[in-house]
Every structure is written in C-alpha cells, then in structure tokens.
Design a protein around this motif. Sequence first.
Motif, PDB file in Angstrom:
ATOM      1  N   ALA A  29     -35.360 -16.404  -9.125  1.00  0.00           N
ATOM      2  CA  ALA A  29     -36.075 -17.338  -9.993  1.00  0.00           C
ATOM      3  C   ALA A  29     -35.325 -17.608 -11.289  1.00  0.00           C
ATOM      4  O   ALA A  29     -35.386 -18.702 -11.847  1.00  0.00           O
ATOM      5  N   THR A  30     -34.617 -16.620 -11.801  1.00  0.00           N
ATOM      6  CA  THR A  30     -33.902 -16.781 -13.075  1.00  0.00           C
ATOM      7  C   THR A  30     -32.393 -16.855 -12.875  1.00  0.00           C
ATOM      8  O   THR A  30     -31.637 -16.773 -13.842  1.00  0.00           O
ATOM      9  N   ALA A  31     -31.953 -17.018 -11.630  1.00  0.00           N
ATOM     10  CA  ALA A  31     -30.518 -17.059 -11.347  1.00  0.00           C
ATOM     11  C   ALA A  31     -29.912 -18.387 -11.798  1.00  0.00           C
ATOM     12  O   ALA A  31     -30.597 -19.394 -11.918  1.00  0.00           O
ATOM     13  N   GLN A  32     -28.608 -18.359 -12.056  1.00  0.00           N
ATOM     14  CA  GLN A  32     -27.845 -19.580 -12.291  1.00  0.00           C
ATOM     15  C   GLN A  32     -27.131 -19.896 -10.980  1.00  0.00           C
ATOM     16  O   GLN A  32     -26.195 -19.204 -10.596  1.00  0.00           O
ATOM     17  N   LEU A  33     -27.604 -20.944 -10.313  1.00  0.00           N
ATOM     18  CA  LEU A  33     -27.191 -21.193  -8.945  1.00  0.00           C
ATOM     19  C   LEU A  33     -26.363 -22.461  -8.808  1.00  0.00           C
ATOM     20  O   LEU A  33     -26.561 -23.428  -9.532  1.00  0.00           O
ATOM     21  N   SER A  34     -25.454 -22.428  -7.858  1.00  0.00           N
ATOM     22  CA  SER A  34     -24.726 -23.618  -7.434  1.00  0.00           C
ATOM     23  C   SER A  34     -24.327 -23.409  -5.982  1.00  0.00           C
ATOM     24  O   SER A  34     -24.350 -22.285  -5.474  1.00  0.00           O
ATOM     25  N   THR A  35     -23.982 -24.492  -5.298  1.00  0.00           N
ATOM     26  CA  THR A  35     -23.539 -24.376  -3.915  1.00  0.00           C
ATOM     27  C   THR A  35     -22.146 -24.967  -3.775  1.00  0.00           C
ATOM     28  O   THR A  35     -21.792 -25.935  -4.451  1.00  0.00           O
TER      29      THR A  35
END
Length: 218
Positions: A127-133
């Motif tokens: 929920a608090t992650a910094q995400l990218s793909t």
Amino acid sequence: MVNASDDPARARLLELAQGQGVSLAGLSEMIGRNSSYLQQFIRKGSPRKLEEGDRRKLAGYFGVGESELGGADDISAGTVGVPRADWTEVPRLSIGAAAGSGALAADERPFDSFRFSRRWLQEQGLATAQLSTIRVQGDSMVPTLHDGDEILVDRTQRGLRDGVHVVRLGDMLMVKRLAAAGPGRARLLSENPVYPPVEVGLDELEIIGRVVWKSGRL
C-alpha cells in the motif's frame, strides 16, 4: 510565482508526482504537452485550471478522483461501480531489465501504466510502496521470469537481501536474484543454469528495487 500550497489541486498534483517519483516534465509529455507545462501550472499558476482531458489522464494515471485535481469525480470506464479512488495507476517505464548479460539503461520516463486494485496492494503489503513496472529481456531468469514478462518493482526495497531484484551495474540494467557474498560483496544469480553467478562489490552495484509481482503471456 504561485505557491502550490495556495491551490489544493496544484499541491495535490505535486504531492502525487513526488510520491511516485516521476518528473513533472515526464508527466507533461505523457499527456501530450510540452515538458514545462505542468511545471508552469504548479509554479506559475498558468493555466489556472487543468483542462478536462489533461486532468482525466492525470487522475487515471495516479488512480485518484478528478476532484483531487480540481474537477468532478467520475467512475472509471470498464470498472462499472468502482470509483477511481479504489485503483492505483502504476507507471510503466520505457526500459527493459535484462535477464541475461545486461541491457543499457534507457529513458526512464513513464509511457503507460498498469491499474492495480488498492485493496489488492494493501493485501500484498504494498500500500505504501513506490511502484513501477518494466519489461524483462532475455532468458537467464527462466523459469521464474521469461522474456517479455512485465515485472512490478518496489523501489522502497533497495537493501541487500535475498530475492529477485532489478539492479544497475555501471550502465547495465539487470534483473537477478541477489545473495550476500561476504563483507561488502554481493552475488548476482540467474535461474537458468547456463548463466554462471557474478560476484561484485556493493560499491559497484545500485539496487533499484525488489521484484514483487510478474505478469506474462501464456
């Protein structure tokens, strides 16, 4: 110069961009504007309000309601009955992480996005992650990862720990399993036995983030 905090929409856009680690220039180009467009909107108050099409693209990208960016909320197309605020748009970066000898790092601006349920991210502890793909290139991580798979990278997990990570070694971007190899050393491991382990110093290695999910074609 306009203070972004004077306008909730400008302040929220700046907060969202900083939280996702994306540049205003990259966001401007994503919505089809010149690279300084959103910088001027936030810092100079020009334009005074985002146009509806620009606001919709940005709200969709960040997975927030349009009201947070100065418009009226609506329901996402294709997700009948599910408000935009229940989804998170995760940026797709126009780079590939090589599952092999390494790919040259390229343009890291987002060009698209994947939509994830906020509830699912919370259930996964993201929920608090910094995400990218990004996309996997090569076969050194077969059978875990295949060429063309999209991987979800949590950029808050940048410490040396066991698991599959995206790493930068010099100008090369790779996806490998990491393992400690003694003081100040790390071992880059492939799943495919054709590729031997590589041992490097931690001062040579930048850990971009941990791979926490994958998708791929059958």
